[in-house]
Design an enzyme around this catalytic site. Structure first.
Site, PDB file in Angstrom:
ATOM      1  N   LYS A  65       0.645  -1.175  -0.123  1.00 46.40           N
ATOM      2  CA  LYS A  65      -0.236  -0.111   0.168  1.00 46.40           C
ATOM      3  C   LYS A  65       0.722   1.206  -0.050  1.00 46.40           C
ATOM      4  O   LYS A  65       0.701   2.224  -0.738  1.00 46.40           O
ATOM      5  CB  LYS A  65      -0.844   0.054   1.311  1.00 46.40           C
ATOM      6  CG  LYS A  65      -1.961   1.133   1.430  1.00 46.40           C
ATOM      7  CD  LYS A  65      -2.736   1.255   0.131  1.00 46.40           C
ATOM      8  CE  LYS A  65      -3.549   2.777   0.067  1.00 46.40           C
ATOM      9  NZ  LYS A  65      -4.222   2.901   1.138  1.00 46.40           N
ATOM     10  N   LYS A  80       1.060  12.130   4.485  1.00 47.01           N
ATOM     11  CA  LYS A  80       1.532  11.096   5.548  1.00 47.01           C
ATOM     12  C   LYS A  80       1.989  10.030   4.713  1.00 47.01           C
ATOM     13  O   LYS A  80       3.479   9.395   5.254  1.00 47.01           O
ATOM     14  CB  LYS A  80       0.355  10.772   6.354  1.00 47.01           C
ATOM     15  CG  LYS A  80       0.455   9.858   7.514  1.00 47.01           C
ATOM     16  CD  LYS A  80       0.320   8.308   7.304  1.00 47.01           C
ATOM     17  CE  LYS A  80      -1.249   8.526   6.936  1.00 47.01           C
ATOM     18  NZ  LYS A  80      -1.628   6.966   6.740  1.00 47.01           N
TER      19      LYS A  80
END
Length: 333
Positions: free
Chosen positions: A211, A280
């Site tokens: 991911k 992030k």
């Protein structure tokens, strides 16, 4: 799981539907698979009722699962309750009541707190639980938490998702799974409900690694696509014509096929995924590369641009707005 030399099929479910194992990764075309053994999942607890968690709650309820939700936000609690979920005020109540626990949280620190904090799962004297972590988290933290939970009999698989709130609400998420074969098989009734495509990419932590790589590519592709548009426009080609041509050629990507038509060209910028979240995720990719000693000069440049974009775009802005930053004009559209 071990490397598989060639593709083969394994029958699954009473109707003999299949999972497909290809080249060492396992791709589950989940909506063709039968959701079975849902009794083994028990009541499902969802921790984190943000855009993604709330969408997953709605999908699970629609598919007939019993769902208990937890979130610190009273507004989110009310929305989940309105959808039909039972809401609890404390995490230990959820852990006691739910055999299966789904985490949809902002960061690895939040996941650690929920699983091993003062009121965390590891502090409870209860039968083994199945934990499905859909957070975009850190692979090494996931492996560490797996070690702690496994000693207590609990199962942890990482199942980060792609597809945004729309995918969560429709049960068509793309899911990247890390976990032992038997553990992933146990989680399949829940994963089937949530996912449109599910790929088992390796042991615990592998899903989170994939991911991070995926979002690093998305972040980079948004930047290169915005440069392509500026170059084509300067050469007299409209954005519409450029997109049409690219999507018929080898330069296409999810950014040209989905993001630009759906959220950028029409000025909608309402994907449900924010600049803060993507920044992030890019930081996670840069940190992972540094930790593993992997040089990523092109991605590092993209990471620098995303980090510096904080001066121009607020954390709550849609992440597709990165395409509006023109380096030659100090962020002007």
């Amino acid at each position: 799981m071990g490397k598989i030399k060639k593709s083969y099929r394994i029958a699954f479910g009473r109707d003999r539907k299949t999972w497909v194992f290809t080249g060492g990764a396992v791709l589950f075309e989940t909506k063709e698979a039968l959701i079975v053994n849902s009794s083994e999942t028990g009541t499902i607890g969802v921790v984190g009722l943000g855009n993604m968690g709330l969408g997953m709650v709605r999908t699970l309820l629609r598919d007939g699962f019993s769902v208990i939700g937890f979130d610190l936000s009273a507004e989110r609690q009310a929305e989940a309750a309105g959808a039909g979920a039972t809401i609890v005020g404390k995490l230990p109540e959820l852990f006691e009541a739910c055999q299966t626990i789904i985490l949809s949280l902002p960061t690895a620190a939040h996941v650690r707190s929920v699983l091993t904090g003062a009121d965390g799962l590891a502090s409870r004297d209860i039968d083994p639980r199945l934990v499905i972590d859909t957070t975009t988290s850190e692979p090494d933290v996931t492996r560490e938490l797996d070690g702690v939970l496994r000693q207590l009999g609990h199962i942890l698989i990482d199942a980060p998702v792609s597809g945004g709130p729309a995918g969560a609400n429709s049960g068509q998420l793309t899911m990247m799974i890390g976990g032992a074969d038997a553990d992933v098989a146990r989680a399949m009734p829940v994963l089937n409900a949530l996912g449109g495509k599910i790929t088992h990419v390796g042991p615990v932590g592998a899903g989170h690694a994939v991911k991070i790589v995926n979002n690093m590519l998305v972040a980079s592709h948004l930047l290169t696509m915005s440069e392509a548009v500026r170059l084509a426009n300067a050469a007299g080609v409209t954005t519409d014509n450029l997109i049409t041509a690219l999507n018929a050629g080898s330069g296409r990507s999810a950014i040209s096929e989905v993001n630009y038509p759906k959220w950028v060209m029409n000025g909608a910028f309402d994907s449900g995924f924010t600049m803060g979240l993507m920044r992030k995720d890019v930081r996670l990719a840069m940190a992972l590369a540094q930790d593993k000693g992997v040089a990523l000069p092109v991605s590092a440049m993209a990471g620098k641009i995303w980090a510096e974009s904080a001066e121009l775009l607020a954390d709550d802005a849609d992440f597709n707005r990165i395409t509006e930053i023109d380096p030659a004009k100090a962020g002007a559209k």
